[in-house]
Design a protein around this motif. Sequence first.
Motif, PDB file in Angstrom:
ATOM      1  N   LEU A 188      -2.218  -5.988 -11.276  1.00 31.03           N
ATOM      2  CA  LEU A 188      -1.781  -5.242 -10.091  1.00 31.03           C
ATOM      3  C   LEU A 188      -2.748  -4.129  -9.721  1.00 31.03           C
ATOM      4  O   LEU A 188      -2.957  -3.840  -8.535  1.00 31.03           O
ATOM      5  CB  LEU A 188      -0.384  -4.666 -10.316  1.00 31.03           C
ATOM      6  CG  LEU A 188       0.781  -5.653 -10.362  1.00 31.03           C
ATOM      7  CD1 LEU A 188       2.090  -4.936 -10.688  1.00 31.03           C
ATOM      8  CD2 LEU A 188       0.911  -6.404  -9.040  1.00 31.03           C
ATOM      9  N   LYS A 189      -3.330  -3.485 -10.706  1.00 32.07           N
ATOM     10  CA  LYS A 189      -4.251  -2.377 -10.440  1.00 32.07           C
ATOM     11  C   LYS A 189      -5.474  -2.813  -9.637  1.00 32.07           C
ATOM     12  O   LYS A 189      -6.094  -1.995  -8.961  1.00 32.07           O
ATOM     13  CB  LYS A 189      -4.711  -1.738 -11.753  1.00 32.07           C
ATOM     14  CG  LYS A 189      -3.654  -0.877 -12.429  1.00 32.07           C
ATOM     15  CD  LYS A 189      -4.239  -0.034 -13.550  1.00 32.07           C
ATOM     16  CE  LYS A 189      -4.767  -0.868 -14.681  1.00 32.07           C
ATOM     17  NZ  LYS A 189      -5.232  -0.021 -15.819  1.00 32.07           N
ATOM     18  N   LYS A 190      -5.806  -4.079  -9.725  1.00 33.86           N
ATOM     19  CA  LYS A 190      -7.001  -4.592  -9.038  1.00 33.86           C
ATOM     20  C   LYS A 190      -6.732  -4.999  -7.588  1.00 33.86           C
ATOM     21  O   LYS A 190      -7.657  -5.257  -6.830  1.00 33.86           O
ATOM     22  CB  LYS A 190      -7.549  -5.809  -9.791  1.00 33.86           C
ATOM     23  CG  LYS A 190      -8.034  -5.507 -11.194  1.00 33.86           C
ATOM     24  CD  LYS A 190      -8.488  -6.782 -11.882  1.00 33.86           C
ATOM     25  CE  LYS A 190      -8.928  -6.535 -13.316  1.00 33.86           C
ATOM     26  NZ  LYS A 190      -9.321  -7.797 -13.992  1.00 33.86           N
ATOM     27  N   GLN A 191      -5.459  -5.070  -7.208  1.00 32.17           N
ATOM     28  CA  GLN A 191      -5.116  -5.581  -5.881  1.00 32.17           C
ATOM     29  C   GLN A 191      -5.154  -4.469  -4.826  1.00 32.17           C
ATOM     30  O   GLN A 191      -4.609  -3.391  -5.032  1.00 32.17           O
ATOM     31  CB  GLN A 191      -3.733  -6.234  -5.906  1.00 32.17           C
ATOM     32  CG  GLN A 191      -3.556  -7.287  -6.979  1.00 32.17           C
ATOM     33  CD  GLN A 191      -4.669  -8.308  -7.024  1.00 32.17           C
ATOM     34  OE1 GLN A 191      -5.013  -8.914  -6.008  1.00 32.17           O
ATOM     35  NE2 GLN A 191      -5.255  -8.513  -8.199  1.00 32.17           N
ATOM     36  N   LYS A 192      -5.771  -4.768  -3.707  1.00 29.06           N
ATOM     37  CA  LYS A 192      -5.880  -3.790  -2.624  1.00 29.06           C
ATOM     38  C   LYS A 192      -4.688  -3.871  -1.665  1.00 29.06           C
ATOM     39  O   LYS A 192      -4.365  -2.902  -0.993  1.00 29.06           O
ATOM     40  CB  LYS A 192      -7.184  -4.006  -1.859  1.00 29.06           C
ATOM     41  CG  LYS A 192      -8.425  -3.717  -2.701  1.00 29.06           C
ATOM     42  CD  LYS A 192      -9.706  -3.924  -1.897  1.00 29.06           C
ATOM     43  CE  LYS A 192     -10.931  -3.627  -2.754  1.00 29.06           C
ATOM     44  NZ  LYS A 192     -12.195  -3.836  -1.985  1.00 29.06           N
ATOM     45  N   LYS A 193      -4.067  -5.031  -1.621  1.00 25.28           N
ATOM     46  CA  LYS A 193      -2.900  -5.211  -0.753  1.00 25.28           C
ATOM     47  C   LYS A 193      -1.636  -5.323  -1.604  1.00 25.28           C
ATOM     48  O   LYS A 193      -1.688  -5.736  -2.759  1.00 25.28           O
ATOM     49  CB  LYS A 193      -3.060  -6.468   0.112  1.00 25.28           C
ATOM     50  CG  LYS A 193      -4.179  -6.362   1.143  1.00 25.28           C
ATOM     51  CD  LYS A 193      -4.205  -7.590   2.035  1.00 25.28           C
ATOM     52  CE  LYS A 193      -5.276  -7.463   3.116  1.00 25.28           C
ATOM     53  NZ  LYS A 193      -5.295  -8.642   4.010  1.00 25.28           N
ATOM     54  N   LYS A 194      -0.509  -4.975  -1.003  1.00 29.05           N
ATOM     55  CA  LYS A 194       0.755  -5.008  -1.726  1.00 29.05           C
ATOM     56  C   LYS A 194       1.109  -6.423  -2.164  1.00 29.05           C
ATOM     57  O   LYS A 194       0.933  -7.381  -1.418  1.00 29.05           O
ATOM     58  CB  LYS A 194       1.879  -4.442  -0.858  1.00 29.05           C
ATOM     59  CG  LYS A 194       1.783  -2.941  -0.646  1.00 29.05           C
ATOM     60  CD  LYS A 194       2.940  -2.439   0.187  1.00 29.05           C
ATOM     61  CE  LYS A 194       2.862  -0.930   0.372  1.00 29.05           C
ATOM     62  NZ  LYS A 194       3.979  -0.420   1.202  1.00 29.05           N
ATOM     63  N   VAL A 195       1.629  -6.508  -3.376  1.00 29.29           N
ATOM     64  CA  VAL A 195       2.064  -7.787  -3.925  1.00 29.29           C
ATOM     65  C   VAL A 195       3.571  -7.926  -3.689  1.00 29.29           C
ATOM     66  O   VAL A 195       4.327  -6.967  -3.834  1.00 29.29           O
ATOM     67  CB  VAL A 195       1.741  -7.873  -5.430  1.00 29.29           C
ATOM     68  CG1 VAL A 195       2.364  -9.122  -6.050  1.00 29.29           C
ATOM     69  CG2 VAL A 195       0.228  -7.855  -5.646  1.00 29.29           C
ATOM     70  N   LEU A 196       3.980  -9.129  -3.330  1.00 28.79           N
ATOM     71  CA  LEU A 196       5.392  -9.412  -3.077  1.00 28.79           C
ATOM     72  C   LEU A 196       6.108  -9.769  -4.369  1.00 28.79           C
ATOM     73  O   LEU A 196       5.592 -10.539  -5.184  1.00 28.79           O
ATOM     74  CB  LEU A 196       5.506 -10.575  -2.088  1.00 28.79           C
ATOM     75  CG  LEU A 196       6.912 -11.029  -1.688  1.00 28.79           C
ATOM     76  CD1 LEU A 196       7.583  -9.970  -0.815  1.00 28.79           C
ATOM     77  CD2 LEU A 196       6.857 -12.370  -0.943  1.00 28.79           C
ATOM     78  N   MET A 197       7.298  -9.222  -4.548  1.00 26.90           N
ATOM     79  CA  MET A 197       8.194  -9.626  -5.636  1.00 26.90           C
ATOM     80  C   MET A 197       9.446 -10.211  -5.004  1.00 26.90           C
ATOM     81  O   MET A 197       9.983  -9.650  -4.067  1.00 26.90           O
ATOM     82  CB  MET A 197       8.576  -8.428  -6.512  1.00 26.90           C
ATOM     83  CG  MET A 197       9.604  -8.756  -7.594  1.00 26.90           C
ATOM     84  SD  MET A 197      10.179  -7.295  -8.525  1.00 26.90           S
ATOM     85  CE  MET A 197       8.757  -6.986  -9.561  1.00 26.90           C
ATOM     86  N   TRP A 198       9.887 -11.337  -5.529  1.00 23.79           N
ATOM     87  CA  TRP A 198      11.074 -11.995  -4.979  1.00 23.79           C
ATOM     88  C   TRP A 198      12.082 -12.234  -6.086  1.00 23.79           C
ATOM     89  O   TRP A 198      11.806 -12.951  -7.054  1.00 23.79           O
ATOM     90  CB  TRP A 198      10.677 -13.320  -4.325  1.00 23.79           C
ATOM     91  CG  TRP A 198      11.704 -13.912  -3.419  1.00 23.79           C
ATOM     92  CD1 TRP A 198      12.992 -13.520  -3.235  1.00 23.79           C
ATOM     93  CD2 TRP A 198      11.515 -15.049  -2.550  1.00 23.79           C
ATOM     94  NE1 TRP A 198      13.628 -14.316  -2.322  1.00 23.79           N
ATOM     95  CE2 TRP A 198      12.738 -15.270  -1.880  1.00 23.79           C
ATOM     96  CE3 TRP A 198      10.437 -15.885  -2.283  1.00 23.79           C
ATOM     97  CZ2 TRP A 198      12.913 -16.301  -0.962  1.00 23.79           C
ATOM     98  CZ3 TRP A 198      10.605 -16.913  -1.365  1.00 23.79           C
ATOM     99  CH2 TRP A 198      11.826 -17.111  -0.710  1.00 23.79           C
ATOM    100  N   VAL A 199      13.242 -11.609  -5.976  1.00 25.06           N
ATOM    101  CA  VAL A 199      14.322 -11.769  -6.948  1.00 25.06           C
ATOM    102  C   VAL A 199      15.405 -12.612  -6.293  1.00 25.06           C
ATOM    103  O   VAL A 199      15.946 -12.251  -5.250  1.00 25.06           O
ATOM    104  CB  VAL A 199      14.911 -10.391  -7.356  1.00 25.06           C
ATOM    105  CG1 VAL A 199      16.001 -10.581  -8.404  1.00 25.06           C
ATOM    106  CG2 VAL A 199      13.807  -9.470  -7.876  1.00 25.06           C
ATOM    107  N   TYR A 200      15.714 -13.752  -6.870  1.00 25.44           N
ATOM    108  CA  TYR A 200      16.674 -14.674  -6.260  1.00 25.44           C
ATOM    109  C   TYR A 200      17.504 -15.362  -7.324  1.00 25.44           C
ATOM    110  O   TYR A 200      17.221 -15.280  -8.510  1.00 25.44           O
ATOM    111  CB  TYR A 200      15.951 -15.699  -5.385  1.00 25.44           C
ATOM    112  CG  TYR A 200      14.968 -16.568  -6.135  1.00 25.44           C
ATOM    113  CD1 TYR A 200      15.356 -17.769  -6.713  1.00 25.44           C
ATOM    114  CD2 TYR A 200      13.622 -16.189  -6.266  1.00 25.44           C
ATOM    115  CE1 TYR A 200      14.465 -18.564  -7.399  1.00 25.44           C
ATOM    116  CE2 TYR A 200      12.721 -16.964  -6.966  1.00 25.44           C
ATOM    117  CZ  TYR A 200      13.147 -18.158  -7.524  1.00 25.44           C
ATOM    118  OH  TYR A 200      12.261 -18.934  -8.224  1.00 25.44           O
TER     119      TYR A 200
END
Length: 201
Positions: A188-200
């Motif tokens: 996550l620290k390397k990502q420049k854009k937001k990462v999506l989390m999906w709880v279902y």
Amino acid sequence: MRPKLLALLIFLSLCCTIAIADTPHIDITRTREKAKQALLYSKKRGYNLRYYILIDMSLPSGVKRFIVWDFKKDKAITSGLVSHGCGVSPWSGEWSKDKPVFSNADGSHCTALGKYAIGARDYSAWGINVKYYLTGLDATNSNAYARQIVFHSWEKVSETEVYPNGTPEGWGCPAISNQTMKTVDALLKKQKKKVLMWVYN
């Protein structure tokens, strides 16, 4: 070897085999379908197009229902156990390991279903002292930020599957094991854009 001892060993072996065969697992077909939907959603929102995180709450908490999915490789690259909220039950037990209750209400101590944007990284008093703020993107989890629902690790979460036992339950935060968080945090620290989390479920 004595016949009775041999018979006992065979019986135990069969029991273990049955137990392993009966252990629930992530449905990879369903996961791939969710990944396709998540990719389309991420494109529309301008989110990260390499990774997303899914948590399949239809599975018991004692099995690996937390996955980091790589869109480009079209496969899971990390998986682990993840806690859900204890609701009206005492904190850190395994009261609803098979049937969690979901809620978006403040003070419910329940996990809320829906899509989340993984936000800023900060200090946590739990686990490896790292947390990520979560913003709920659906009506079912719109109070996540106000409820202080964050993504963090917890030393009570096992590194390996514990089914048919469950994972200790918190107050609604998706908490993973320390080692899994080290892996996910590095990503996550390397990502420049937001990462999506999906709880279902």
